[in-house]
Design a protein around this motif. Structure first.
Motif, PDB file in Angstrom:
ATOM      1  N   GLU A 154      -0.600 -64.848   1.356  1.00 35.80           N
ATOM      2  CA  GLU A 154      -1.508 -64.801   0.212  1.00 35.80           C
ATOM      3  C   GLU A 154      -0.996 -65.871  -0.736  1.00 35.80           C
ATOM      4  O   GLU A 154       0.168 -65.835  -1.146  1.00 35.80           O
ATOM      5  CB  GLU A 154      -1.490 -63.422  -0.432  1.00 35.80           C
ATOM      6  CG  GLU A 154      -1.905 -62.346   0.548  1.00 35.80           C
ATOM      7  CD  GLU A 154      -2.583 -61.145  -0.086  1.00 35.80           C
ATOM      8  OE1 GLU A 154      -2.298 -60.846  -1.255  1.00 35.80           O
ATOM      9  OE2 GLU A 154      -3.408 -60.515   0.613  1.00 35.80           O
ATOM     10  N   ALA A 202      -0.369 -63.060 -16.199  1.00 34.54           N
ATOM     11  CA  ALA A 202      -1.098 -61.782 -16.112  1.00 34.54           C
ATOM     12  C   ALA A 202      -0.529 -61.014 -14.921  1.00 34.54           C
ATOM     13  O   ALA A 202       0.286 -61.545 -14.160  1.00 34.54           O
ATOM     14  CB  ALA A 202      -2.601 -62.009 -15.922  1.00 34.54           C
ATOM     15  N   GLY A 203      -0.951 -59.761 -14.791  1.00 32.83           N
ATOM     16  CA  GLY A 203      -0.669 -58.961 -13.603  1.00 32.83           C
ATOM     17  C   GLY A 203       0.800 -58.889 -13.238  1.00 32.83           C
ATOM     18  O   GLY A 203       1.658 -58.692 -14.100  1.00 32.83           O
ATOM     19  N   SER A 204       1.080 -59.085 -11.947  1.00 28.35           N
ATOM     20  CA  SER A 204       2.455 -58.892 -11.456  1.00 28.35           C
ATOM     21  C   SER A 204       3.410 -59.941 -12.037  1.00 28.35           C
ATOM     22  O   SER A 204       4.605 -59.684 -12.186  1.00 28.35           O
ATOM     23  CB  SER A 204       2.486 -58.935  -9.927  1.00 28.35           C
ATOM     24  OG  SER A 204       2.151 -60.218  -9.452  1.00 28.35           O
ATOM     25  N   PHE A 205       2.886 -61.116 -12.383  1.00 27.83           N
ATOM     26  CA  PHE A 205       3.721 -62.165 -12.987  1.00 27.83           C
ATOM     27  C   PHE A 205       4.247 -61.700 -14.339  1.00 27.83           C
ATOM     28  O   PHE A 205       5.448 -61.814 -14.640  1.00 27.83           O
ATOM     29  CB  PHE A 205       2.865 -63.431 -13.142  1.00 27.83           C
ATOM     30  CG  PHE A 205       3.588 -64.648 -13.671  1.00 27.83           C
ATOM     31  CD1 PHE A 205       4.156 -65.564 -12.801  1.00 27.83           C
ATOM     32  CD2 PHE A 205       3.666 -64.892 -15.035  1.00 27.83           C
ATOM     33  CE1 PHE A 205       4.803 -66.700 -13.279  1.00 27.83           C
ATOM     34  CE2 PHE A 205       4.308 -66.018 -15.524  1.00 27.83           C
ATOM     35  CZ  PHE A 205       4.878 -66.931 -14.645  1.00 27.83           C
ATOM     36  N   ASP A 265      -5.853 -66.674 -12.915  1.00 23.97           N
ATOM     37  CA  ASP A 265      -5.120 -66.818 -11.651  1.00 23.97           C
ATOM     38  C   ASP A 265      -6.068 -66.478 -10.509  1.00 23.97           C
ATOM     39  O   ASP A 265      -7.184 -66.004 -10.750  1.00 23.97           O
ATOM     40  CB  ASP A 265      -3.852 -65.931 -11.619  1.00 23.97           C
ATOM     41  CG  ASP A 265      -4.159 -64.456 -11.850  1.00 23.97           C
ATOM     42  OD1 ASP A 265      -5.236 -63.981 -11.455  1.00 23.97           O
ATOM     43  OD2 ASP A 265      -3.308 -63.763 -12.438  1.00 23.97           O
ATOM     44  N   PHE A 266      -5.639 -66.736  -9.286  1.00 22.06           N
ATOM     45  CA  PHE A 266      -6.466 -66.366  -8.126  1.00 22.06           C
ATOM     46  C   PHE A 266      -5.596 -66.330  -6.882  1.00 22.06           C
ATOM     47  O   PHE A 266      -4.494 -66.887  -6.862  1.00 22.06           O
ATOM     48  CB  PHE A 266      -7.644 -67.339  -7.949  1.00 22.06           C
ATOM     49  CG  PHE A 266      -7.240 -68.768  -7.701  1.00 22.06           C
ATOM     50  CD1 PHE A 266      -7.004 -69.230  -6.410  1.00 22.06           C
ATOM     51  CD2 PHE A 266      -7.090 -69.660  -8.753  1.00 22.06           C
ATOM     52  CE1 PHE A 266      -6.637 -70.553  -6.177  1.00 22.06           C
ATOM     53  CE2 PHE A 266      -6.724 -70.989  -8.530  1.00 22.06           C
ATOM     54  CZ  PHE A 266      -6.496 -71.427  -7.242  1.00 22.06           C
ATOM     55  N   LYS A 267      -6.148 -65.670  -5.862  1.00 22.68           N
ATOM     56  CA  LYS A 267      -5.480 -65.575  -4.558  1.00 22.68           C
ATOM     57  C   LYS A 267      -6.401 -66.189  -3.516  1.00 22.68           C
ATOM     58  O   LYS A 267      -7.599 -65.881  -3.489  1.00 22.68           O
ATOM     59  CB  LYS A 267      -5.222 -64.095  -4.244  1.00 22.68           C
ATOM     60  CG  LYS A 267      -4.459 -63.816  -2.976  1.00 22.68           C
ATOM     61  CD  LYS A 267      -5.287 -63.662  -1.738  1.00 22.68           C
ATOM     62  CE  LYS A 267      -6.245 -62.498  -1.750  1.00 22.68           C
ATOM     63  NZ  LYS A 267      -7.029 -62.405  -0.487  1.00 22.68           N
ATOM     64  N   ASP A 324     -13.168 -60.374  -6.976  1.00 25.66           N
ATOM     65  CA  ASP A 324     -12.143 -59.535  -6.340  1.00 25.66           C
ATOM     66  C   ASP A 324     -10.806 -60.275  -6.274  1.00 25.66           C
ATOM     67  O   ASP A 324      -9.751 -59.645  -6.234  1.00 25.66           O
ATOM     68  CB  ASP A 324     -12.521 -59.218  -4.882  1.00 25.66           C
ATOM     69  CG  ASP A 324     -13.355 -57.954  -4.746  1.00 25.66           C
ATOM     70  OD1 ASP A 324     -13.829 -57.431  -5.764  1.00 25.66           O
ATOM     71  OD2 ASP A 324     -13.524 -57.503  -3.582  1.00 25.66           O
ATOM     72  N   THR A 325     -10.866 -61.585  -6.194  1.00 25.43           N
ATOM     73  CA  THR A 325      -9.657 -62.365  -5.879  1.00 25.43           C
ATOM     74  C   THR A 325      -9.241 -63.335  -6.995  1.00 25.43           C
ATOM     75  O   THR A 325      -8.316 -64.124  -6.802  1.00 25.43           O
ATOM     76  CB  THR A 325      -9.871 -63.174  -4.574  1.00 25.43           C
ATOM     77  OG1 THR A 325     -10.942 -64.102  -4.789  1.00 25.43           O
ATOM     78  CG2 THR A 325     -10.218 -62.286  -3.395  1.00 25.43           C
ATOM     79  N   ARG A 384      -9.280 -52.003 -11.149  1.00 23.11           N
ATOM     80  CA  ARG A 384      -7.869 -51.629 -10.973  1.00 23.11           C
ATOM     81  C   ARG A 384      -7.379 -50.788 -12.150  1.00 23.11           C
ATOM     82  O   ARG A 384      -6.623 -49.848 -11.983  1.00 23.11           O
ATOM     83  CB  ARG A 384      -6.979 -52.879 -10.881  1.00 23.11           C
ATOM     84  CG  ARG A 384      -7.200 -53.753  -9.658  1.00 23.11           C
ATOM     85  CD  ARG A 384      -6.120 -54.846  -9.563  1.00 23.11           C
ATOM     86  NE  ARG A 384      -6.423 -55.821  -8.518  1.00 23.11           N
ATOM     87  CZ  ARG A 384      -7.012 -56.998  -8.756  1.00 23.11           C
ATOM     88  NH1 ARG A 384      -7.325 -57.367  -9.990  1.00 23.11           N
ATOM     89  NH2 ARG A 384      -7.258 -57.814  -7.750  1.00 23.11           N
TER      90      ARG A 384
HETATM   91  P1  TMP Z   1      -1.136 -60.177  -9.204  1.00 29.14           P
HETATM   92  O1  TMP Z   1      -0.911 -60.619 -10.614  1.00 29.14           O
HETATM   93  O2  TMP Z   1      -1.409 -58.706  -9.077  1.00 29.14           O
HETATM   94  O3  TMP Z   1      -0.052 -60.655  -8.302  1.00 29.14           O
HETATM   95  O4  TMP Z   1      -2.500 -60.884  -8.713  1.00 29.14           O
HETATM   96  C1  TMP Z   1      -2.634 -62.286  -8.742  1.00 29.14           C
HETATM   97  C2  TMP Z   1      -4.049 -62.672  -8.318  1.00 29.14           C
HETATM   98  O5  TMP Z   1      -4.284 -62.349  -6.963  1.00 29.14           O
HETATM   99  C3  TMP Z   1      -5.153 -61.970  -9.093  1.00 29.14           C
HETATM  100  O6  TMP Z   1      -6.174 -62.925  -9.360  1.00 29.14           O
HETATM  101  C4  TMP Z   1      -5.669 -60.913  -8.174  1.00 29.14           C
HETATM  102  C5  TMP Z   1      -5.415 -61.492  -6.813  1.00 29.14           C
HETATM  103  N1  TMP Z   1      -5.051 -60.501  -5.816  1.00 29.14           N
HETATM  104  C6  TMP Z   1      -5.811 -60.379  -4.673  1.00 29.14           C
HETATM  105  O7  TMP Z   1      -6.804 -61.074  -4.492  1.00 29.14           O
HETATM  106  N2  TMP Z   1      -5.429 -59.471  -3.738  1.00 29.14           N
HETATM  107  C7  TMP Z   1      -4.341 -58.679  -3.886  1.00 29.14           C
HETATM  108  O8  TMP Z   1      -4.056 -57.873  -3.008  1.00 29.14           O
HETATM  109  C8  TMP Z   1      -3.565 -58.817  -5.077  1.00 29.14           C
HETATM  110  C9  TMP Z   1      -2.342 -57.968  -5.283  1.00 29.14           C
HETATM  111  C10 TMP Z   1      -3.946 -59.741  -6.003  1.00 29.14           C
END
Ligand code: TMP
Ligand code: ASP
Length: 236
Positions: free
Chosen positions: A90, A98-101, A175-177, A196-197, A215
């Motif tokens: 990923e 944001a988020g996990s960061f 951010d994005f994945k 979603d991503t 979430r």
């Molecule tokens: P995070 O801050 O939770 O690590 O997420 C970083 C980005 O990745 C955010 O835009 C949401 C996306 N993401 C996914 O698309 N799938 C996932 O399983 C996770 C955990 C995050």
């Protein structure tokens, strides 16, 4: 192009084989999960929004020099894509904390980073997609050095293209994945790019217009997806 056999059902999409061995059909679902599948729900209309939005963004990215798996939109929810071998990483690009960061580093959500940054998680649900680095990715045989370089180059390019496109729609790309695959030896962008991503915040109010509404139980989830869709397609 017709679906033949269901190859796989994931959390947000089903994947089917077709008469062409190099082409699959993906069918986007309204189901949503978070926290590695622990939280489950339905976001009505999400499948169609994510399908159409992802297809549009992939076509924009192709024109800007990022090869993608996109072949043809078949219906509201279904798209023909190149059959790739997914690189089990990923790839996350961040512009704003944001988020996990934020959690991991103790940095307030919304803090603008000095420059965009990239990270990798190992795509493995049983392990909860653990954070890894380039060296792990190579040592585990997940990707070669050259593939990782290509992935980084494309990921930052995707960021530049999408950041300015979303800004035109009055959205900040936080951010994005993304995910990549191998197609006849080349690295190409696969999977999807959708609310979603990505994290997408309104430029003026910082209102969250992405899956964080689901979430974090913020309400107005469907409305947020529709709003992003309207803004993108309104500006097309
Ligand atoms: P995070 O801050 O939770 O690590 O997420 C970083 C980005 O990745 C955010 O835009 C949401 C996306 N993401 C996914 O698309 N799938 C996932 O399983 C996770 C955990 C995050
Ligand atoms: N990958 C997460 C899940 O499995 C989804 C997310 O948080 O985006 O449920």
């Amino acid at each position: 192009m017709k679906k033949i056999n269901q190859l796989y059902e994931g959390k947000a999409k089903k994947v089917f084989t077709t008469e062409d061995k190099d082409v699959l059909i993906v069918s986007y679902k309204d189901s949503a999960t978070a926290f590695n599948g622990e939280k489950k729900g339905i976001i009505a209309g999400k499948g169609e929004i994510n399908n159409r939005m992802s297809n549009y963004l992939f076509q924009v990215l192709e024109k800007k020099g990022v090869p993608t798996h996109y072949v043809k939109e078949l219906s509201g929810r279904e798209t023909a894509v190149k059959r790739v071998e997914i690189v089990p990483l990923e790839v996350i690009v961040r512009n704003i904390a944001a988020g996990s960061f934020s959690k991991r580093l103790g940095i307030a959500e919304g803090t603008v980073l000095a420059e965009p940054t990239i990270e990798f998680s190992y795509k493995n649900d049983a392990l909860g997609d653990p954070f890894i680095n380039d060296s792990y990715a190579k040592a585990l045989g997940l990707a070669t050095e050259q593939e990782i370089e290509t992935i980084k180059k494309y990921a930052f390019k995707v960021n530049e293209v999408l950041k300015s496109m979303f800004l035109n729609a009055n959205l900040k790309l936080i951010d994005f994945k993304i995910e990549f695959g191998r197609f006849h030896g080349d690295i190409i962008l696969a999977d999807e790019i959708s609310p979603d991503t990505c994290r997408l915040w309104d430029v003026n109010t910082n209102e969250k217009l992405d899956k964080d509404r689901f979430r974090r139980d913020l309400g107005n989830v469907e409305e947020a997806y529709q709003e992003v869709f309207r803004r993108i397609f309104g500006k097309k």
